[in-house]
Design a protein around this motif. Structure first.
Motif, PDB file in Angstrom:
ATOM      1  N   PHE A 114      -0.135  -7.038   0.445  1.00 27.84           N
ATOM      2  CA  PHE A 114      -0.365  -8.199  -0.751  1.00 27.84           C
ATOM      3  C   PHE A 114      -2.001  -8.392  -0.847  1.00 27.84           C
ATOM      4  O   PHE A 114      -2.376  -8.710  -2.074  1.00 27.84           O
ATOM      5  CB  PHE A 114       0.374  -9.342  -0.168  1.00 27.84           C
ATOM      6  N   THR A 115      -2.711  -8.315   0.413  1.00 30.73           N
ATOM      7  CA  THR A 115      -3.977  -8.520   0.189  1.00 30.73           C
ATOM      8  C   THR A 115      -4.870  -7.469  -0.604  1.00 30.73           C
ATOM      9  O   THR A 115      -5.374  -7.803  -1.598  1.00 30.73           O
ATOM     10  CB  THR A 115      -4.780  -8.603   1.495  1.00 30.73           C
ATOM     11  N   CYS A 116      -4.214  -6.246  -0.432  1.00 33.43           N
ATOM     12  CA  CYS A 116      -4.771  -5.099  -1.175  1.00 33.43           C
ATOM     13  C   CYS A 116      -4.441  -5.092  -2.701  1.00 33.43           C
ATOM     14  O   CYS A 116      -5.113  -4.596  -3.347  1.00 33.43           O
ATOM     15  CB  CYS A 116      -4.396  -3.728  -0.626  1.00 33.43           C
ATOM     16  N   CYS A 117      -3.126  -5.870  -2.773  1.00 31.65           N
ATOM     17  CA  CYS A 117      -2.697  -5.824  -4.214  1.00 31.65           C
ATOM     18  C   CYS A 117      -2.999  -6.926  -4.858  1.00 31.65           C
ATOM     19  O   CYS A 117      -2.366  -7.581  -5.936  1.00 31.65           O
ATOM     20  CB  CYS A 117      -1.369  -5.633  -4.252  1.00 31.65           C
ATOM     21  N   HIS A 118      -4.179  -7.784  -4.666  1.00 35.60           N
ATOM     22  CA  HIS A 118      -4.789  -8.701  -5.364  1.00 35.60           C
ATOM     23  C   HIS A 118      -5.032  -8.694  -6.842  1.00 35.60           C
ATOM     24  O   HIS A 118      -5.498  -7.462  -7.087  1.00 35.60           O
ATOM     25  CB  HIS A 118      -5.952  -9.453  -4.634  1.00 35.60           C
ATOM     26  N   PRO A 119      -4.717  -9.309  -7.646  1.00 32.68           N
ATOM     27  CA  PRO A 119      -4.768  -9.008  -9.329  1.00 32.68           C
ATOM     28  C   PRO A 119      -6.338  -9.013  -9.516  1.00 32.68           C
ATOM     29  O   PRO A 119      -6.571  -8.399 -10.633  1.00 32.68           O
ATOM     30  CB  PRO A 119      -4.085 -10.264  -9.888  1.00 32.68           C
ATOM     31  N   ALA A 120      -7.158  -9.310  -8.685  1.00 30.54           N
ATOM     32  CA  ALA A 120      -8.727  -9.165  -9.020  1.00 30.54           C
ATOM     33  C   ALA A 120      -8.996  -7.723  -8.737  1.00 30.54           C
ATOM     34  O   ALA A 120     -10.135  -7.215  -9.411  1.00 30.54           O
ATOM     35  CB  ALA A 120      -9.529  -9.864  -8.039  1.00 30.54           C
ATOM     36  N   ALA A 184       4.329  -5.517  -8.735  1.00 35.98           N
ATOM     37  CA  ALA A 184       4.260  -3.799  -9.341  1.00 35.98           C
ATOM     38  C   ALA A 184       3.393  -3.136  -8.583  1.00 35.98           C
ATOM     39  O   ALA A 184       3.953  -1.839  -8.073  1.00 35.98           O
ATOM     40  CB  ALA A 184       3.651  -3.754 -10.836  1.00 35.98           C
ATOM     41  N   ALA A 185       2.307  -3.495  -8.030  1.00 37.37           N
ATOM     42  CA  ALA A 185       1.401  -2.580  -7.032  1.00 37.37           C
ATOM     43  C   ALA A 185       2.020  -2.607  -5.748  1.00 37.37           C
ATOM     44  O   ALA A 185       2.002  -1.568  -5.394  1.00 37.37           O
ATOM     45  CB  ALA A 185       0.064  -3.548  -7.054  1.00 37.37           C
ATOM     46  N   VAL A 186       2.612  -3.756  -5.320  1.00 40.71           N
ATOM     47  CA  VAL A 186       3.127  -3.650  -3.876  1.00 40.71           C
ATOM     48  C   VAL A 186       4.459  -2.648  -4.088  1.00 40.71           C
ATOM     49  O   VAL A 186       4.383  -1.595  -2.966  1.00 40.71           O
ATOM     50  CB  VAL A 186       3.585  -4.946  -3.351  1.00 40.71           C
ATOM     51  N   LEU A 187       5.204  -2.474  -5.147  1.00 45.31           N
ATOM     52  CA  LEU A 187       6.308  -1.734  -5.187  1.00 45.31           C
ATOM     53  C   LEU A 187       5.723  -0.242  -5.088  1.00 45.31           C
ATOM     54  O   LEU A 187       6.221   0.734  -4.557  1.00 45.31           O
ATOM     55  CB  LEU A 187       7.160  -1.761  -6.345  1.00 45.31           C
ATOM     56  N   ALA A 188       4.645   0.165  -6.042  1.00 44.12           N
ATOM     57  CA  ALA A 188       3.960   1.357  -6.295  1.00 44.12           C
ATOM     58  C   ALA A 188       3.286   1.793  -4.694  1.00 44.12           C
ATOM     59  O   ALA A 188       3.476   3.315  -4.539  1.00 44.12           O
ATOM     60  CB  ALA A 188       2.848   1.377  -7.040  1.00 44.12           C
ATOM     61  N   VAL A 189       2.753   0.957  -4.088  1.00 42.65           N
ATOM     62  CA  VAL A 189       2.161   1.353  -2.702  1.00 42.65           C
ATOM     63  C   VAL A 189       3.529   1.856  -1.758  1.00 42.65           C
ATOM     64  O   VAL A 189       3.175   2.964  -1.178  1.00 42.65           O
ATOM     65  CB  VAL A 189       1.742   0.172  -2.311  1.00 42.65           C
ATOM     66  N   LEU A 190       4.525   1.108  -1.693  1.00 42.40           N
ATOM     67  CA  LEU A 190       5.626   1.410  -0.766  1.00 42.40           C
ATOM     68  C   LEU A 190       6.171   2.693  -1.217  1.00 42.40           C
ATOM     69  O   LEU A 190       6.803   3.641  -0.333  1.00 42.40           O
ATOM     70  CB  LEU A 190       6.852   0.431  -1.015  1.00 42.40           C
ATOM     71  N   TYR A 191       6.394   2.899  -2.653  1.00 41.49           N
ATOM     72  CA  TYR A 191       7.099   4.243  -2.895  1.00 41.49           C
ATOM     73  C   TYR A 191       6.050   5.279  -2.721  1.00 41.49           C
ATOM     74  O   TYR A 191       6.515   6.647  -2.346  1.00 41.49           O
ATOM     75  CB  TYR A 191       7.198   4.119  -4.556  1.00 41.49           C
ATOM     76  N   LEU A 192       4.694   5.085  -2.888  1.00 36.20           N
ATOM     77  CA  LEU A 192       3.887   6.421  -2.487  1.00 36.20           C
ATOM     78  C   LEU A 192       3.924   6.600  -0.739  1.00 36.20           C
ATOM     79  O   LEU A 192       3.698   7.824  -0.575  1.00 36.20           O
ATOM     80  CB  LEU A 192       2.505   5.882  -3.051  1.00 36.20           C
ATOM     81  N   ILE A 193       3.938   5.679  -0.296  1.00 31.09           N
ATOM     82  CA  ILE A 193       3.865   5.922   1.085  1.00 31.09           C
ATOM     83  C   ILE A 193       5.278   6.745   1.444  1.00 31.09           C
ATOM     84  O   ILE A 193       5.171   7.762   2.382  1.00 31.09           O
ATOM     85  CB  ILE A 193       3.963   4.435   1.950  1.00 31.09           C
ATOM     86  N   PHE A 194       6.642   6.100   1.023  1.00 30.66           N
ATOM     87  CA  PHE A 194       7.768   6.878   1.090  1.00 30.66           C
ATOM     88  C   PHE A 194       7.486   8.396   0.552  1.00 30.66           C
ATOM     89  O   PHE A 194       8.054   9.262   1.497  1.00 30.66           O
ATOM     90  CB  PHE A 194       8.619   6.271   0.460  1.00 30.66           C
ATOM     91  N   ASN A 195       6.992   8.529  -0.336  1.00 34.10           N
ATOM     92  CA  ASN A 195       6.934   9.832  -0.970  1.00 34.10           C
ATOM     93  C   ASN A 195       6.007  10.748  -0.017  1.00 34.10           C
ATOM     94  O   ASN A 195       6.114  12.031   0.208  1.00 34.10           O
ATOM     95  CB  ASN A 195       6.431  10.024  -2.517  1.00 34.10           C
ATOM     96  N   GLN A 196       4.833  10.257   0.382  1.00 30.98           N
ATOM     97  CA  GLN A 196       4.144  11.106   1.288  1.00 30.98           C
ATOM     98  C   GLN A 196       4.739  11.447   2.814  1.00 30.98           C
ATOM     99  O   GLN A 196       4.744  12.557   2.799  1.00 30.98           O
ATOM    100  CB  GLN A 196       2.797  10.080   1.811  1.00 30.98           C
ATOM    101  N   GLY A 197       5.450  10.478   3.255  1.00 31.31           N
ATOM    102  CA  GLY A 197       6.558  11.068   4.207  1.00 31.31           C
ATOM    103  C   GLY A 197       7.425  11.968   3.846  1.00 31.31           C
ATOM    104  O   GLY A 197       7.810  12.836   4.691  1.00 31.31           O
TER     105      GLY A 197
END
Length: 429
Positions: A114-120, A184-197
């Motif tokens: 969530f820190t990485c996915c700050h809207p700023a 949206a960004a948090v979900l994208a992160v989790l899915y990319l982590i999943f796809n990488q594995g």
């Protein structure tokens, strides 16, 4: 003494399992992203140097965290010139085995996301920074996931860290009313982590993504998309064991469905049903519905391709992208005929929007082969082979190419059965 081979294996396993937690802990304590990454790297290097002599610790993660904290403490003490630095040293000097204070956030790694996915931060920077700090992916790996150049990705990561530091973005999960704007960004992160594995056959990475998705779904019970993503991961992961054989990619139609994890499929469908019951369909729910069509079909012939084509049409409306269009083209080919699918694929190729994406020529090759156009199929397979990112995919493409050459040499037309769809291999965005 412990063998170097055993130590290397233990350090590699610890890197997969513990990197994100070590970095998240140090960022939470110091607020300094570069210091956290540097000290985590030094801790892993220290493990390679000392574990052969001292033995592999019973709790590698605790050893690495303590070592990284000590490195950070030493650095801060040397650099301490004011009260702020001294406070950081005091925090780091606490006993690492002490229980952390109770907080709302259930996991430091989720706090980091969530820190990485700050809207700023710009959306691509949010995703890239989390993959770097949480999953320990290299800049080159992240650049490949984004289909961009490595130097550009390096600059993006540096700018994101600088923005967090200069803007004073806090290391925390935001209040409930602010969660949706970062979802949206948090979900994208989790899915990319999943796809990488998933793409690399790394079960620990896919398990970590699924675990964090469960935490997120519990954190936001009134939001359907976290459940949609969790369902999507479960439905894909259920057939992970059958995706390769002897190091070669196995298309879904050829996978042994009796070896799929049917308990995981049942859970995935149940989670998806609960998400859809909220009647706010989103991209991850639609992708999970597509995965459910594949996972619940009795066999390859029983796949409901017209339904899949319709779902891809809905996904293109909700989250338009050229990768979605490529998947839809395959579903159209299976529904309306190979030429209809080829027309869409050729349009994508002409647009240049998927330049460098190996699944575009791979898909085109299979459709051309099934259409009996051997020369074009061979050229497309060769193009895909030159870009394939994993050894399993390269071996698969080499086998298809060799088979096609053999058919031509023997005077036979190309086979009409090939790899059907990019979505079957879990490559949705």
């Amino acid at each position: 003494m412990t063998s170097d081979e055993a130590v290397r294996a233990a350090v590699e396993a610890a890197y997969r399992d513990e990197w994100g937690q070590v970095v998240a802990t140090l960022i939470g304590l110091t607020g300094d992203w570069d210091l956290a990454e540097d000290c985590a790297q030094e801790a892993f290097a220290g493990a390679l140097a000392t574990w052969p002599r001292d033995g592999i610790p019973r709790r590698p993660g605790a050893w690495l965290t303590t070592t990284a904290r000590n490195r950070a403490t030493d650095r801060l003490r040397r650099a301490a010139a004011g009260a702020a630095k001294l406070r950081q040293v005091a925090v780091l000097a606490r006993d690492p085995d002490d229980e952390p204070p109770a907080e709302e956030i259930p996991d430091e790694r989720l706090r980091l996301i969530f820190t990485c996915c700050h809207p700023a931060l710009p959306f691509p920077a949010r995703v890239a920074l989390t993959l770097r700090t949480l999953a320990g992916m290299s800049t080159a790996e992240i650049a490949r996931a984004f289909l961009t150049a490595e130097p550009s990705m390096g600059q993006r990561l540096a700018r994101a860290k600088r923005k967090i530091r200069e803007a004073g973005i806090p290391f925390r999960v935001p209040p409930a009313e602010l969660l949706p704007e970062r979802l949206a960004a948090v979900l994208a992160v989790l899915y990319l982590i999943f796809n990488q594995g998933y793409d690399e056959g790394d079960a620990s990475l896919t398990a970590e993504a699924i675990r964090l998705a469960r935490v997120l779904a519990g954190l936001m019970p009134r939001e359907p998309e976290p459940r949609g993503l969790l369902a999507l991961m479960l439905l894909h992961d259920a057939r992970r064991a059958t995706r390769t054989a002897d190091g070669v990619l196995v298309p879904l139609e050829d996978q042994d469905r009796s070896r799929w994890d049917h308990g995981m499929i049942t859970e995935g469908v149940s989670v998806l049903d609960r998400a859809l019951a909220m009647r706010r369909a989103g991209p991850y729910q639609v992708q999970a519905a597509i995965a459910a069509c594949h996972a619940t079909a009795p066999d390859a012939a029983g796949t409901d391709w017209p339904q899949i084509a319709r779902l891809y049409g809905e996904l293109a409306r909700l989250a338009p992208s050229p990768v979605v269009e490529l998947n839809r083209a395959v579903a159209v080919a299976m529904t309306d005929g190979v030429e209809a699918g080829l027309h869409l694929v050729d349009g994508l190729a002409a647009s240049g929007r998927l330049a460098g994406y190996h699944l575009l020529p791979a898909t085109r090759a299979d459709l051309l082969r099934r259409a009996g156009r051997g020369d074009g199929a061979r050229a497309a397979y060769e193009e895909a082979l030159a870009m394939a990112p994993t050894e399993a995919e390269r071996r698969y493409l080499e086998g298809r190419l060799n088979s096609l050459r053999g058919d031509v040499e023997a005077g036979h037309p190309p086979s009409s059965v090939g790899r059907r769809t990019t979505d079957e291999e879990g490559t949705d965005p």
